[in-house]
Design an enzyme around this catalytic site. Structure first.
Site, PDB file in Angstrom:
ATOM      1  NE  ARG A 144      -2.400   3.272   2.238  1.00 17.25           N
ATOM      2  CZ  ARG A 144      -2.117   4.576   2.513  1.00 17.25           C
ATOM      3  NH1 ARG A 144      -0.979   5.126   2.654  1.00 17.25           N
ATOM      4  NH2 ARG A 144      -3.176   5.417   2.611  1.00 17.25           N
ATOM      5  CB  THR A 146       2.906   7.488   0.791  1.00 18.27           C
ATOM      6  OG1 THR A 146       3.934   6.794   1.413  1.00 18.27           O
ATOM      7  CG2 THR A 146       2.834   8.601   1.682  1.00 18.27           C
ATOM      8  CD  GLU A 147      -1.783  10.143   2.697  1.00 18.01           C
ATOM      9  OE1 GLU A 147      -2.767   9.940   2.706  1.00 18.01           O
ATOM     10  OE2 GLU A 147      -1.212  10.506   4.000  1.00 18.01           O
ATOM     11  CG  LEU A 148      -5.074   4.346  -0.985  1.00 16.13           C
ATOM     12  CD1 LEU A 148      -6.433   4.137  -1.294  1.00 16.13           C
ATOM     13  CD2 LEU A 148      -4.318   3.012  -0.873  1.00 16.13           C
ATOM     14  CD1 TRP A 300      -5.435   8.881   0.440  1.00 19.69           C
ATOM     15  CD2 TRP A 300      -6.520   7.166   1.313  1.00 19.69           C
ATOM     16  NE1 TRP A 300      -4.906   8.802   1.861  1.00 19.69           N
ATOM     17  CE2 TRP A 300      -5.812   7.752   2.243  1.00 19.69           C
ATOM     18  CE3 TRP A 300      -7.165   5.945   1.550  1.00 19.69           C
ATOM     19  CZ2 TRP A 300      -5.496   7.012   3.683  1.00 19.69           C
ATOM     20  CZ3 TRP A 300      -7.266   5.280   2.845  1.00 19.69           C
ATOM     21  CH2 TRP A 300      -6.317   5.740   3.660  1.00 19.69           C
TER      22      TRP A 300
END
Length: 421
Positions: A144, A146-148, A300
């Site tokens: 995953r 960072t921050e998607l 995201w």
């Protein structure tokens, strides 16, 4: 076959910078606000981490191990927990021991290195993997960012590091008519499976839950289950991704958020339509239905679901470019203390504080920002960066290196010196 619900939580707290004035440059090289970091972490641990970890552990026991969740915990936070709140780390270890929790890999410093330096990105991912193995006894197979933050090229780098599953935002401008409620594959690395966030249902909890002006307030477990069933009527999986701090910190305990979360698994189990799966289990259970073609970076954050929350103005771009411009000289100096500060100065939060969005997403940025204005955030960061640059130059000139007492979970970086042109 039952439909799937995949619950994932991002767990991160930044290493906040102290007020660093122009006259501190060249005189003081301690950059961090230890008091704020310790105080805020204790508050979040008390309001969120400890009660939520206990609640999830109780739910796993009550549901007969059929309740499952996933976490990605940044290295920056683990360092702070190890220093200030070791009880929280123990509670995460208790969750790991259940076998019902998947720990995901991410960048160690919650950075945007994937947009700037493939070598630094790879280093941080491998460093974070070692951290998770050390603390939780798990080797992550799901990534995953960072921050998607995701793009086709980032997916290819992730696949090259051996991950078979990755999380991304179900950005509407990329998906078009397609639904995020399916498994997809990476355009440049088709073997990499992609789980896409269902933004609407995730944000109903993360952002709208306590909003009394929301026409759906109050949100109950039964109402939310009905929404889940409607969303997944013609699909396979609903991915609910959100900040862990949603529970008790962003949405306060008095809002009923803990009661809602406690009731939800029982309601879902009684209905029988869904089962909880971890990202790795979802990747094995479902088959990709299409390629997720995403040439430009998405995230995201904000309505745009792009990277402008961190790199949308000249202040952010200038700071971002200057920190990564030091990479070659850092490699030559190969100083352990400098590498550590370099990592923390990459944390995406520093650039988020410089955001100048004041319209639809302004309230969100203000909530997370310790500075009064983006310009103050920029000046403070650049003062720190100026001092850091002086230290890098001095290390090159004198050849002296500093051995730093780092967290035992952080392996020493091995860098092959680069000859300066």
């Amino acid at each position: 076959m039952k439909k799937s619900i995949c619950l994932y939580f991002q767990v991160h707290q930044p290493t906040r910078l102290r007020l660093f004035r122009f006259f501190d440059i060249g005189k003081s090289s301690h950059y961090y606000d230890d008091f704020a970091n310790r105080t805020i972490l204790h508050r979040v641990a008390t309001n969120c981490y400890l009660p939520m970890n206990k609640l999830i552990l109780d739910l796993i026991k009550a549901q007969g191990r059929s309740f499952k969740v996933a976490f990605s915990i940044s290295g920056s936070l683990v360092e702070q927990l190890d220093r200030y709140e070791p009880e929280v780390l123990e509670s995460f270890r208790a969750l790991a021991a259940t076998g019902c929790v998947e720990f995901l890999s991410e960048t160690y410093y919650h950075s945007l290195a994937s947009l700037a330096s493939p070598a630094e990105f790879r280093h941080q991912v491998l460093k974070h993997r070692a951290l998770i193995e050390k603390h939780f006894g798990k080797t992550p197979t799901t990534f995953r960012n960072t921050e998607l933050v995701y793009s086709d090229s980032i997916g290819a780098m992730v696949a090259d590091m051996g991950f078979n599953t990755m999380l991304a935002e179900g950005a509407q401008h990329v998906l078009g008519w397609k639904s995020p409620n399916f498994l997809y594959s990476c355009a440049q690395a088709p073997k990499l499976r992609l789980l896409l966030k269902n933004s609407g249902l995730s944000d109903d909890i993360a952002f709208r839950f306590s909003d009394r002006g929301w026409n759906e307030w109050p949100l109950t477990a039964d109402k939310y289950l009905a929404w889940l069933k409607s969303s997944a009527a013609d699909s396979e999986i609903v991915n609910l991704f959100m900040d862990y701090e949603t529970f008790g910190e962003h949405q306060k305990a008095e809002s009923g958020i803990f009661d809602f979360f406690k009731a939800l698994p029982a309601a879902i189990a009684a209905d029988g339509t869904f089962e909880f799966v971890t990202p790795a289990e979802a990747s094995r259970k479902h088959s990709p239905v299409a390629i997720f073609d995403c040439p430009d970076a998405i995230s995201w954050a904000d309505e745009e679901r792009d990277v402008t929350a961190w790199l949308g103005n000249d202040l952010q771009k200038d700071a971002f470019n200057k920190i990564y411009a030091l990479t070659e000289n850092l490699s030559i100096a190969n100083d352990e203390s400098l590498w550590s500060d370099f990592g923390h100065l990459q944390e995406s939060d520093h650039f988020y504080y410089m955001c100048t969005k004041f319209f639809s997403d302004g309230a969100v940025h203000k909530y997370f920002n310790p500075y009064d204005t983006p310009y103050e955030a920029f000046i403070n960061y650049m003062n720190v960066l100026s001092d850091f640059s002086i230290r890098v130059d001095e290390a090159l000139t004198t050849g002296k290196t500093t051995k730093l007492s780092v967290s035992p979970a952080a392996p020493v970086r091995l860098v092959k010196p680069v000859k300066k042109k």
